[in-house]
Structures are given as C-alpha cells and as structure tokens.
Write a protein that holds these residues in place. Structure first.
Motif, PDB file in Angstrom:
ATOM      1  N   ALA A 124       0.829  -1.210   0.000  1.00 34.76           N
ATOM      2  CA  ALA A 124       0.000   0.000   0.000  1.00 34.76           C
ATOM      3  C   ALA A 124       0.865   1.263   0.000  1.00 34.76           C
ATOM      4  O   ALA A 124       0.357   2.359   0.198  1.00 34.76           O
ATOM      5  N   GLU A 125       2.186   1.086  -0.226  1.00 38.12           N
ATOM      6  CA  GLU A 125       3.158   2.180  -0.243  1.00 38.12           C
ATOM      7  C   GLU A 125       3.252   2.882   1.104  1.00 38.12           C
ATOM      8  O   GLU A 125       3.443   4.086   1.184  1.00 38.12           O
ATOM      9  N   GLY A 126       3.100   2.106   2.166  1.00 40.62           N
ATOM     10  CA  GLY A 126       3.248   2.604   3.523  1.00 40.62           C
ATOM     11  C   GLY A 126       4.374   1.880   4.231  1.00 40.62           C
ATOM     12  O   GLY A 126       5.161   1.175   3.607  1.00 40.62           O
ATOM     13  N   THR A 127       4.433   2.048   5.542  1.00 38.55           N
ATOM     14  CA  THR A 127       5.449   1.383   6.355  1.00 38.55           C
ATOM     15  C   THR A 127       4.788   0.764   7.575  1.00 38.55           C
ATOM     16  O   THR A 127       3.708   1.184   7.980  1.00 38.55           O
ATOM     17  N   LEU A 128       5.458  -0.227   8.140  1.00 36.15           N
ATOM     18  CA  LEU A 128       5.044  -0.817   9.405  1.00 36.15           C
ATOM     19  C   LEU A 128       6.237  -0.784  10.337  1.00 36.15           C
ATOM     20  O   LEU A 128       7.316  -1.247   9.974  1.00 36.15           O
ATOM     21  N   GLN A 129       6.036  -0.197  11.516  1.00 38.67           N
ATOM     22  CA  GLN A 129       7.066  -0.173  12.551  1.00 38.67           C
ATOM     23  C   GLN A 129       6.469  -0.760  13.814  1.00 38.67           C
ATOM     24  O   GLN A 129       5.298  -0.518  14.122  1.00 38.67           O
ATOM     25  N   ILE A 130       7.293  -1.513  14.536  1.00 36.68           N
ATOM     26  CA  ILE A 130       6.810  -2.210  15.712  1.00 36.68           C
ATOM     27  C   ILE A 130       7.589  -1.767  16.936  1.00 36.68           C
ATOM     28  O   ILE A 130       8.811  -1.870  16.969  1.00 36.68           O
ATOM     29  N   GLN A 150      13.071 -10.458  21.731  1.00 37.78           N
ATOM     30  CA  GLN A 150      13.779 -11.738  21.768  1.00 37.78           C
ATOM     31  C   GLN A 150      13.143 -12.738  20.805  1.00 37.78           C
ATOM     32  O   GLN A 150      13.843 -13.438  20.077  1.00 37.78           O
ATOM     33  N   THR A 151      11.826 -12.790  20.762  1.00 31.91           N
ATOM     34  CA  THR A 151      11.122 -13.711  19.863  1.00 31.91           C
ATOM     35  C   THR A 151      11.384 -13.356  18.407  1.00 31.91           C
ATOM     36  O   THR A 151      11.644 -14.235  17.585  1.00 31.91           O
ATOM     37  N   VAL A 152      11.336 -12.072  18.078  1.00 32.31           N
ATOM     38  CA  VAL A 152      11.562 -11.633  16.697  1.00 32.31           C
ATOM     39  C   VAL A 152      13.007 -11.891  16.275  1.00 32.31           C
ATOM     40  O   VAL A 152      13.271 -12.368  15.170  1.00 32.31           O
ATOM     41  N   LYS A 153      13.954 -11.621  17.163  1.00 32.45           N
ATOM     42  CA  LYS A 153      15.370 -11.849  16.848  1.00 32.45           C
ATOM     43  C   LYS A 153      15.689 -13.330  16.693  1.00 32.45           C
ATOM     44  O   LYS A 153      16.577 -13.691  15.935  1.00 32.45           O
ATOM     45  N   LEU A 154      14.970 -14.170  17.386  1.00 29.99           N
ATOM     46  CA  LEU A 154      15.178 -15.610  17.298  1.00 29.99           C
ATOM     47  C   LEU A 154      14.993 -16.112  15.870  1.00 29.99           C
ATOM     48  O   LEU A 154      15.700 -17.018  15.427  1.00 29.99           O
ATOM     49  N   VAL A 155      14.074 -15.508  15.138  1.00 31.07           N
ATOM     50  CA  VAL A 155      13.828 -15.900  13.748  1.00 31.07           C
ATOM     51  C   VAL A 155      14.403 -14.894  12.748  1.00 31.07           C
ATOM     52  O   VAL A 155      14.084 -14.925  11.570  1.00 31.07           O
ATOM     53  N   ARG A 156      15.223 -13.982  13.255  1.00 33.97           N
ATOM     54  CA  ARG A 156      15.965 -13.009  12.442  1.00 33.97           C
ATOM     55  C   ARG A 156      15.082 -12.126  11.567  1.00 33.97           C
ATOM     56  O   ARG A 156      15.368 -11.882  10.402  1.00 33.97           O
ATOM     57  N   LEU A 157      14.022 -11.598  12.167  1.00 33.61           N
ATOM     58  CA  LEU A 157      13.117 -10.707  11.443  1.00 33.61           C
ATOM     59  C   LEU A 157      13.188  -9.269  11.938  1.00 33.61           C
ATOM     60  O   LEU A 157      12.373  -8.438  11.547  1.00 33.61           O
ATOM     61  N   GLU A 158      14.169  -8.940  12.799  1.00 31.84           N
ATOM     62  CA  GLU A 158      14.194  -7.620  13.429  1.00 31.84           C
ATOM     63  C   GLU A 158      14.335  -6.473  12.429  1.00 31.84           C
ATOM     64  O   GLU A 158      13.753  -5.407  12.616  1.00 31.84           O
ATOM     65  N   LYS A 159      15.090  -6.658  11.355  1.00 27.14           N
ATOM     66  CA  LYS A 159      15.233  -5.571  10.378  1.00 27.14           C
ATOM     67  C   LYS A 159      14.008  -5.470   9.484  1.00 27.14           C
ATOM     68  O   LYS A 159      13.531  -4.381   9.186  1.00 27.14           O
ATOM     69  N   LEU A 215      10.956  -6.282  10.188  1.00 21.29           N
ATOM     70  CA  LEU A 215       9.809  -5.773  10.937  1.00 21.29           C
ATOM     71  C   LEU A 215      10.051  -4.390  11.536  1.00 21.29           C
ATOM     72  O   LEU A 215       9.176  -3.843  12.190  1.00 21.29           O
ATOM     73  N   SER A 216      11.219  -3.815  11.324  1.00 22.44           N
ATOM     74  CA  SER A 216      11.530  -2.452  11.759  1.00 22.44           C
ATOM     75  C   SER A 216      11.166  -2.222  13.228  1.00 22.44           C
ATOM     76  O   SER A 216      10.259  -1.466  13.555  1.00 22.44           O
ATOM     77  N   LEU A 217      11.901  -2.902  14.103  1.00 22.21           N
ATOM     78  CA  LEU A 217      11.660  -2.785  15.543  1.00 22.21           C
ATOM     79  C   LEU A 217      12.125  -1.430  16.059  1.00 22.21           C
ATOM     80  O   LEU A 217      13.189  -0.944  15.691  1.00 22.21           O
TER      81      LEU A 217
END
Length: 138
Positions: A99-105, A113-122, A124-126
């Motif tokens: 949709a030409e937007g962004t998602l930041q968490i 810790q959960t997100v880093k465990l599966v290496r999605l931190e970049k 998902l823009s933590l």
C-alpha cells in the motif's frame, strides 16, 4: 494533568488531543487505534498467538486498507508472541509495503527476543518507543 475519557466507546486523551478507538479483538488480545496526521497507531495488550491471530490479522488488515498507510504497532504491553503472531506481523508488513506505507513495531524485551530468534528484526523495523517510530515516519 492527563485525563482520558470514555465516551461512546471512544477514548479521548486531553494531553495529545488524540482519539483512541477500541478494537474488537479477542478476550486474550485487546487494543486501541489512534489516527494521527500521517499514520495509524495501534496499542495492543495481551497475547498475540494462534487463538488471537485470525482476528488480529482481519481487524488490522482492514484498518490498513482504510488508511493512513503508515502503521505503528505498539507491542510494548504484549505478554507473548508465537509463530502464528510472527506470521501475522510479516503479512501486515507486506500489506503496508504493497500500500506504499510502512510498518514499525514498538517492542518490549520479550517480543524483541522472539523476533530476533527468527531473524526478522530488520524486516519488521523494531523500535524502542512510539516517539522513535513517529520520528522515522517524518
């Protein structure tokens, strides 16, 4: 003095002049949505798991379609995220990009810790705070 008022199921915040509408999610996942100048801010509490994931994806997906397209998910009050929740976050990030937007968490230590465990931190823009996420949008 900060005051929040509940009127017709809508929360008003005197300090920021922001309206936070409650989201109809599940008994284990609750939240609100604030529409700001160029973004939507979702503040969630509880569990983002296999039980709550279908409703979470449906409700937030429809709100992303409504706009604005920049999304901030405040998960700093989330107690638990499982693989279903992570999958929903990835899907919402892709939906926001399409949709030409962004998602930041905005996260807490447990979610990070959960997100880093599966290496999605970049992907998902933590972010460490809502203010930091708002600055990234500007």
């Amino acid at each position: 003095m900060l005051k929040n008022y509940l009127y017709l199921n809508v929360y008003f915040n005197d300090e920021e002049g922001v309206i936070a509408e409650p989201l109809n999610l599940t008994v284990s996942l609750r939240g609100t949505r604030e529409v700001r100048d160029n973004c939507q801010l979702f503040r969630l509490t509880g569990l983002l798991d296999a039980f709550s994931e279908p409703t979470f994806r449906k409700v937030l997906g429809s709100k992303i379609d409504e706009g604005p397209k920049h999304i901030i998910l405040d998960l700093s009050q989330i107690d638990f995220v499982d693989s279903s929740g992570l999958g929903a976050l990835v899907q919402l990030a892709k939906q926001a990009q399409n949709a030409e937007g962004t998602l930041q968490i905005v996260t807490n230590a447990r979610v990070t810790q959960t997100v880093k465990l599966v290496r999605l931190e970049k992907f998902l823009s933590l972010q460490t705070s809502v203010d930091a996420a708002l600055e990234n949008i500007k």
